[in-house]
Scaffold this motif. Structure first.
Motif, PDB file in Angstrom:
ATOM      1  N   TRP A 124       1.777   5.928   2.489  1.00  0.00           N
ATOM      2  CA  TRP A 124       0.673   4.989   2.301  1.00  0.00           C
ATOM      3  C   TRP A 124       1.143   3.551   2.159  1.00  0.00           C
ATOM      4  O   TRP A 124       0.459   2.625   2.641  1.00  0.00           O
ATOM      5  N   GLY A 187       3.029   1.819  -5.636  1.00  0.00           N
ATOM      6  CA  GLY A 187       2.903   2.833  -4.600  1.00  0.00           C
ATOM      7  C   GLY A 187       1.565   2.716  -3.883  1.00  0.00           C
ATOM      8  O   GLY A 187       0.525   2.478  -4.505  1.00  0.00           O
ATOM      9  N   GLY A 188       1.590   2.862  -2.591  1.00  0.00           N
ATOM     10  CA  GLY A 188       0.344   2.802  -1.844  1.00  0.00           C
ATOM     11  C   GLY A 188      -0.493   4.051  -2.055  1.00  0.00           C
ATOM     12  O   GLY A 188       0.011   5.111  -2.431  1.00  0.00           O
ATOM     13  N   THR A 189      -1.775   3.920  -1.814  1.00  0.00           N
ATOM     14  CA  THR A 189      -2.699   5.049  -1.958  1.00  0.00           C
ATOM     15  C   THR A 189      -3.551   5.191  -0.708  1.00  0.00           C
ATOM     16  O   THR A 189      -3.673   4.251   0.095  1.00  0.00           O
ATOM     17  N   ARG A 190      -4.137   6.352  -0.568  1.00  0.00           N
ATOM     18  CA  ARG A 190      -5.028   6.602   0.560  1.00  0.00           C
ATOM     19  C   ARG A 190      -6.239   5.676   0.489  1.00  0.00           C
ATOM     20  O   ARG A 190      -6.689   5.151   1.512  1.00  0.00           O
ATOM     21  N   GLU A 191      -6.768   5.480  -0.729  1.00  0.00           N
ATOM     22  CA  GLU A 191      -7.930   4.614  -0.889  1.00  0.00           C
ATOM     23  C   GLU A 191      -7.612   3.178  -0.473  1.00  0.00           C
ATOM     24  O   GLU A 191      -8.429   2.504   0.169  1.00  0.00           O
ATOM     25  N   GLY A 192      -6.412   2.696  -0.857  1.00  0.00           N
ATOM     26  CA  GLY A 192      -6.036   1.336  -0.467  1.00  0.00           C
ATOM     27  C   GLY A 192      -5.924   1.205   1.048  1.00  0.00           C
ATOM     28  O   GLY A 192      -6.361   0.194   1.617  1.00  0.00           O
ATOM     29  N   TYR A 193      -5.351   2.214   1.680  1.00  0.00           N
ATOM     30  CA  TYR A 193      -5.221   2.162   3.132  1.00  0.00           C
ATOM     31  C   TYR A 193      -6.584   2.175   3.807  1.00  0.00           C
ATOM     32  O   TYR A 193      -6.826   1.423   4.762  1.00  0.00           O
TER      33      TYR A 193
END
Length: 212
Positions: A124, A187-193
């Motif tokens: 992510w 850390g990246g997240t699915r929601e952010g993407y």
């Protein structure tokens, strides 16, 4: 002993002739004792000798004026080279710290495809980075913003937000997310993407509508 002898020749009486003494000194300095002298030491010695001659009285007359002019030109060239090196260093540091794009140049479609590939693998943070790069490149390709090497995410949000005011808040949020995952260690997240994906689609639609 060759250097001592050369100096003695240069200091010899006038009856030997200054030109003859200089030629003899040059032959002594070009002998075997100086053939293996390191290049840096040789340059340093010659520069020191030149400056010493200039300061000790060699600066009078037409030859001295020419020497002074050459010295000024040399200093100017060195100053220009120094400024050029500093600007290159500053530009490289700017590219490495805070810039949206890396060294490799890609199209918006290529950034978008890479973002989707990383998202499919669960990467992510990388997907968020590539999606914002796709947004930035899309805006450049469509002439919404002018290309600028080393542009940061915050600068992109500011310039693009002025060109597309309804999306200014979304661009600022996208820039913060990019900085968090890139430089803040978040850390990246699915929601952010998905947030960046939705923004990408809205910007593309808004540009198409404005062009129509």
């Amino acid at each position: 002993m060759t250097a001592v002898r050369a100096a003695a020749l240069l200091a010899s009486p006038v009856d030997a002739g200054r030109d003859e003494a200089a030629r003899e000194a040059a032959r002594e300095l070009s002998g075997a004792g100086y053939q293996h002298e390191p290049l840096f030491d040789r340059l340093q010695r010659e520069i020191s000798q030149f400056l010493g001659d200039l300061l000790s009285g060699g600066g009078t007359g037409e030859g001295g004026v020419m020497s002074l002019v050459l010295l000024v030109v040399l200093l100017a060239v060195l100053a220009v080279l120094l400024l050029w090196a500093l600007r290159r260093f500053s530009g490289s540091r700017r590219t490495e710290s805070g810039a949206v794009f890396g060294q490799r140049e890609r199209t918006a479609a290529e950034h978008r495809a890479e973002a989707e590939r990383l998202a499919a693998e669960g990467g992510w943070a990388g997907a968020i980075q590539e999606r914002l790069r796709a947004i930035a490149r899309e805006l450049e390709e469509r002439a919404v913003v002018s290309p600028m090497p080393g542009r940061t995410a915050d600068e992109l949000a500011e310039v693009a937000g002025q060109a597309l005011p309804p999306h200014a808040a979304g661009l600022r949020a996208a820039a913060r997310l990019f900085d968090d995952v890139t430089y803040g260690g978040a850390g990246g997240t699915r929601e952010g993407y998905l947030t960046l994906t939705a923004l990408d689609e809205r910007l593309r639609s808004a540009r198409t509508g404005a062009a129509a």
